[in-house]
Scaffold this motif. Structure first.
Motif, PDB file in Angstrom:
ATOM      1  N   THR A  39      39.215  38.987  46.976  1.00 23.25           N
ATOM      2  CA  THR A  39      38.606  38.192  45.801  1.00 23.25           C
ATOM      3  C   THR A  39      39.413  36.886  45.813  1.00 23.25           C
ATOM      4  O   THR A  39      39.185  36.113  44.822  1.00 23.25           O
ATOM      5  N   GLY A  40      39.878  36.611  46.731  1.00 22.92           N
ATOM      6  CA  GLY A  40      40.591  35.271  46.801  1.00 22.92           C
ATOM      7  C   GLY A  40      42.009  35.018  46.783  1.00 22.92           C
ATOM      8  O   GLY A  40      42.408  33.999  46.584  1.00 22.92           O
ATOM      9  N   THR A  41      42.725  36.168  46.445  1.00 27.15           N
ATOM     10  CA  THR A  41      44.119  35.828  46.102  1.00 27.15           C
ATOM     11  C   THR A  41      44.845  35.859  47.484  1.00 27.15           C
ATOM     12  O   THR A  41      45.011  36.619  48.392  1.00 27.15           O
ATOM     13  N   PRO A  42      45.682  34.832  47.487  1.00 25.87           N
ATOM     14  CA  PRO A  42      46.670  34.278  48.599  1.00 25.87           C
ATOM     15  C   PRO A  42      47.226  35.708  48.889  1.00 25.87           C
ATOM     16  O   PRO A  42      48.097  36.031  48.116  1.00 25.87           O
ATOM     17  N   ALA A  43      47.527  35.985  50.243  1.00 24.60           N
ATOM     18  CA  ALA A  43      48.543  36.854  50.691  1.00 24.60           C
ATOM     19  C   ALA A  43      50.050  36.768  50.030  1.00 24.60           C
ATOM     20  O   ALA A  43      50.502  37.749  49.906  1.00 24.60           O
ATOM     21  N   ALA A  44      50.376  35.648  50.250  1.00 21.28           N
ATOM     22  CA  ALA A  44      51.684  35.173  49.875  1.00 21.28           C
ATOM     23  C   ALA A  44      51.875  35.301  48.268  1.00 21.28           C
ATOM     24  O   ALA A  44      52.992  36.134  47.962  1.00 21.28           O
ATOM     25  N   ALA A  45      50.902  35.176  47.578  1.00 19.97           N
ATOM     26  CA  ALA A  45      51.036  35.737  46.209  1.00 19.97           C
ATOM     27  C   ALA A  45      50.970  36.976  45.978  1.00 19.97           C
ATOM     28  O   ALA A  45      51.778  37.659  44.902  1.00 19.97           O
ATOM     29  N   ILE A  46      50.205  37.775  46.723  1.00 20.21           N
ATOM     30  CA  ILE A  46      50.189  39.236  46.556  1.00 20.21           C
ATOM     31  C   ILE A  46      51.621  39.825  46.988  1.00 20.21           C
ATOM     32  O   ILE A  46      52.239  40.762  46.351  1.00 20.21           O
ATOM     33  N   ALA A  47      52.242  39.124  47.896  1.00 18.74           N
ATOM     34  CA  ALA A  47      53.288  39.763  48.270  1.00 18.74           C
ATOM     35  C   ALA A  47      54.640  39.421  47.525  1.00 18.74           C
ATOM     36  O   ALA A  47      55.515  40.226  47.186  1.00 18.74           O
ATOM     37  N   ALA A 144      44.099  59.339  40.923  1.00 17.65           N
ATOM     38  CA  ALA A 144      43.991  58.474  41.916  1.00 17.65           C
ATOM     39  C   ALA A 144      42.344  57.960  41.896  1.00 17.65           C
ATOM     40  O   ALA A 144      42.146  56.893  41.994  1.00 17.65           O
ATOM     41  N   ALA A 145      41.668  58.726  41.790  1.00 16.81           N
ATOM     42  CA  ALA A 145      40.116  58.417  41.732  1.00 16.81           C
ATOM     43  C   ALA A 145      40.012  57.477  40.586  1.00 16.81           C
ATOM     44  O   ALA A 145      39.055  56.741  40.733  1.00 16.81           O
ATOM     45  N   VAL A 146      40.352  57.939  39.399  1.00 13.64           N
ATOM     46  CA  VAL A 146      40.115  56.987  38.309  1.00 13.64           C
ATOM     47  C   VAL A 146      40.742  55.668  38.416  1.00 13.64           C
ATOM     48  O   VAL A 146      40.154  54.654  38.091  1.00 13.64           O
ATOM     49  N   CYS A 147      42.026  55.539  39.167  1.00 12.08           N
ATOM     50  CA  CYS A 147      42.643  54.399  39.179  1.00 12.08           C
ATOM     51  C   CYS A 147      41.788  53.508  40.340  1.00 12.08           C
ATOM     52  O   CYS A 147      41.432  52.234  39.936  1.00 12.08           O
ATOM     53  N   VAL A 148      41.172  54.088  41.311  1.00 10.87           N
ATOM     54  CA  VAL A 148      40.653  53.427  42.317  1.00 10.87           C
ATOM     55  C   VAL A 148      39.019  52.776  41.705  1.00 10.87           C
ATOM     56  O   VAL A 148      38.610  51.688  41.883  1.00 10.87           O
ATOM     57  N   GLY A 149      38.351  53.569  40.844  1.00 13.69           N
ATOM     58  CA  GLY A 149      37.382  53.422  39.865  1.00 13.69           C
ATOM     59  C   GLY A 149      37.687  52.028  39.255  1.00 13.69           C
ATOM     60  O   GLY A 149      36.736  51.070  38.848  1.00 13.69           O
ATOM     61  N   ALA A 150      38.777  52.202  38.368  1.00  9.60           N
ATOM     62  CA  ALA A 150      39.293  51.061  37.597  1.00  9.60           C
ATOM     63  C   ALA A 150      39.322  49.731  38.392  1.00  9.60           C
ATOM     64  O   ALA A 150      39.043  48.634  38.091  1.00  9.60           O
ATOM     65  N   ILE A 151      39.905  50.038  39.598  1.00 11.34           N
ATOM     66  CA  ILE A 151      40.131  48.536  40.513  1.00 11.34           C
ATOM     67  C   ILE A 151      38.829  48.279  40.875  1.00 11.34           C
ATOM     68  O   ILE A 151      38.589  47.056  41.102  1.00 11.34           O
ATOM     69  N   ALA A 152      37.831  48.905  41.303  1.00 13.59           N
ATOM     70  CA  ALA A 152      36.434  48.667  41.752  1.00 13.59           C
ATOM     71  C   ALA A 152      35.770  47.974  40.584  1.00 13.59           C
ATOM     72  O   ALA A 152      35.420  46.936  40.769  1.00 13.59           O
ATOM     73  N   TRP A 153      36.117  48.302  39.318  1.00 14.28           N
ATOM     74  CA  TRP A 153      35.234  47.682  38.234  1.00 14.28           C
ATOM     75  C   TRP A 153      35.839  46.112  38.078  1.00 14.28           C
ATOM     76  O   TRP A 153      35.144  45.384  37.917  1.00 14.28           O
ATOM     77  N   ALA A 154      37.103  46.305  38.070  1.00 15.71           N
ATOM     78  CA  ALA A 154      37.885  44.855  37.978  1.00 15.71           C
ATOM     79  C   ALA A 154      37.568  43.956  39.082  1.00 15.71           C
ATOM     80  O   ALA A 154      37.763  42.722  38.930  1.00 15.71           O
ATOM     81  N   THR A 155      37.411  44.523  40.467  1.00 13.89           N
ATOM     82  CA  THR A 155      37.123  43.571  41.652  1.00 13.89           C
ATOM     83  C   THR A 155      35.890  42.754  41.009  1.00 13.89           C
ATOM     84  O   THR A 155      35.820  41.588  41.370  1.00 13.89           O
ATOM     85  N   GLY A 156      34.926  43.522  40.465  1.00  7.49           N
ATOM     86  CA  GLY A 156      33.790  42.609  40.126  1.00  7.49           C
ATOM     87  C   GLY A 156      33.867  41.480  39.097  1.00  7.49           C
ATOM     88  O   GLY A 156      33.307  40.478  39.231  1.00  7.49           O
ATOM     89  N   GLU A 157      34.934  41.882  38.204  1.00  8.10           N
ATOM     90  CA  GLU A 157      35.475  40.673  37.255  1.00  8.10           C
ATOM     91  C   GLU A 157      35.966  39.523  37.883  1.00  8.10           C
ATOM     92  O   GLU A 157      35.832  38.411  37.741  1.00  8.10           O
ATOM     93  N   TRP A 158      36.973  39.979  38.891  1.00 10.13           N
ATOM     94  CA  TRP A 158      37.674  39.108  39.616  1.00 10.13           C
ATOM     95  C   TRP A 158      36.773  38.163  40.410  1.00 10.13           C
ATOM     96  O   TRP A 158      37.137  36.926  40.397  1.00 10.13           O
ATOM     97  N   PRO A 162      37.372  32.741  39.640  1.00 11.51           N
ATOM     98  CA  PRO A 162      38.208  32.250  40.657  1.00 11.51           C
ATOM     99  C   PRO A 162      39.565  31.754  40.097  1.00 11.51           C
ATOM    100  O   PRO A 162      39.610  31.317  38.963  1.00 11.51           O
ATOM    101  N   LEU A 163      40.527  31.864  40.794  1.00 14.09           N
ATOM    102  CA  LEU A 163      41.832  31.429  40.629  1.00 14.09           C
ATOM    103  C   LEU A 163      42.049  29.822  40.429  1.00 14.09           C
ATOM    104  O   LEU A 163      41.620  29.056  41.096  1.00 14.09           O
ATOM    105  N   PRO A 164      42.531  29.432  39.260  1.00 14.90           N
ATOM    106  CA  PRO A 164      42.774  27.949  39.198  1.00 14.90           C
ATOM    107  C   PRO A 164      43.644  27.335  40.129  1.00 14.90           C
ATOM    108  O   PRO A 164      44.457  28.135  40.874  1.00 14.90           O
ATOM    109  N   PRO A 165      43.619  26.082  40.458  1.00 15.56           N
ATOM    110  CA  PRO A 165      42.793  25.037  39.933  1.00 15.56           C
ATOM    111  C   PRO A 165      41.645  24.846  41.014  1.00 15.56           C
ATOM    112  O   PRO A 165      41.712  24.361  41.942  1.00 15.56           O
TER     113      PRO A 165
END
Length: 235
Positions: A39-47, A144-158, A162-165
């Motif tokens: 969803t566009g988060t830079p790899a450096a920011a994730i790290a 873990a399945a519940v967590c992955v489901g929550a991540i899948a839902w959040a991915t649609g929101e993310w 888009p991240l500013p700016p």
């Protein structure tokens, strides 16, 4: 001919059972990183955030929780309690640092929290689980399945935010919340960032009160400038 050193502890091979127990939590971590990257988060920011979460929240929090309450006997629960403990202690450290003007040194708090667990022999037991009580594998996969489901839902929101700016239609409170977060890194108690450092002369005072007099440049009292609420801006 095989030679075995006398007194050397034999290394226990990693069992299939151990791998099976670790697999669901590894899946959650991989899913989260993939969702952020996709969803566009830079790899450096994730790290950077991953390093912060592991070293500044999870590690000191888990050690502190084990020191105060003992281990649950398994790593997932210890890390769960440790994350909550780490965030709580970090909030206390932030409040003290911001109130004393030492916010730029806040990154050192994990060092202060972890150092005793390296220096004090009695606390070194907190680095390991003395009496293992593994979680049921089926339970781990279910969570873990519940967590992955929550991540899948959040991915649609993310994907739609888009991240500013960038130019986008943001939720009205999002940038306001980001402003509050930045202000919280500078002062305690914090000010409303939209009016910090400027005088607030309100015209909506309750009946029987009047606006405070205008503030002269260079002598703005906190009671006039901490916010535009009538409780601070009206007599």
């Amino acid at each position: 001919m095989t030679v075995t050193a006398v007194g050397a502890p034999a290394r226990r091979p990693v069992s299939d059972r151990t791998i099976l127990r670790a697999a669901p939590w590894a899946l959650v971590a991989v899913a989260l990183v993939a969702a952020l990257a996709g969803t566009g988060t830079p790899a450096a920011a994730i790290a950077r955030y991953g390093a912060y979460w592991l070293l500044a929240v999870l590690l000191p929090g888990t050690l502190l929780h084990r020191a105060l309450r003992g281990s649950t006997g398994n790593l997932p629960e210890d890390l769960g309690y440790g994350a909550v403990t780490g965030l709580l202690v970090e909030l206390v450290a932030w409040a003290v640092a911001a109130a004393t003007g030492l916010a730029p040194l806040l990154w050192l708090w994990p060092v202060l929290a972890v150092a005793p667990f390296l220096a004090v022999p009695r606390l070194r037991r907190c680095w390991r689980i003395a009496a293992p009580r593994p979680l049921p594998v089926a339970w781990s996969w279910g969570v873990a399945a519940v967590c992955v489901g929550a991540i899948a839902w959040a991915t649609g929101e993310w994907a739609h935010v888009p991240l500013p700016p960038v130019t986008a239609n943001y939720y009205p409170d999002l940038l306001y919340h980001l402003g509050l977060v930045h202000e919280l890194t500078r002062s305690m108690p914090f000010r409303v960032p939209q009016v910090a450092g400027s005088c607030c002369a309100t015209t909506t005072c309750p009946t029987g009160t009047s606006p405070r007099p205008a503030c002269s440049p260079g002598s703005i009292p906190p009671s006039c400038c901490s916010g535009c609420g009538w409780a601070r801006s009206c007599w």
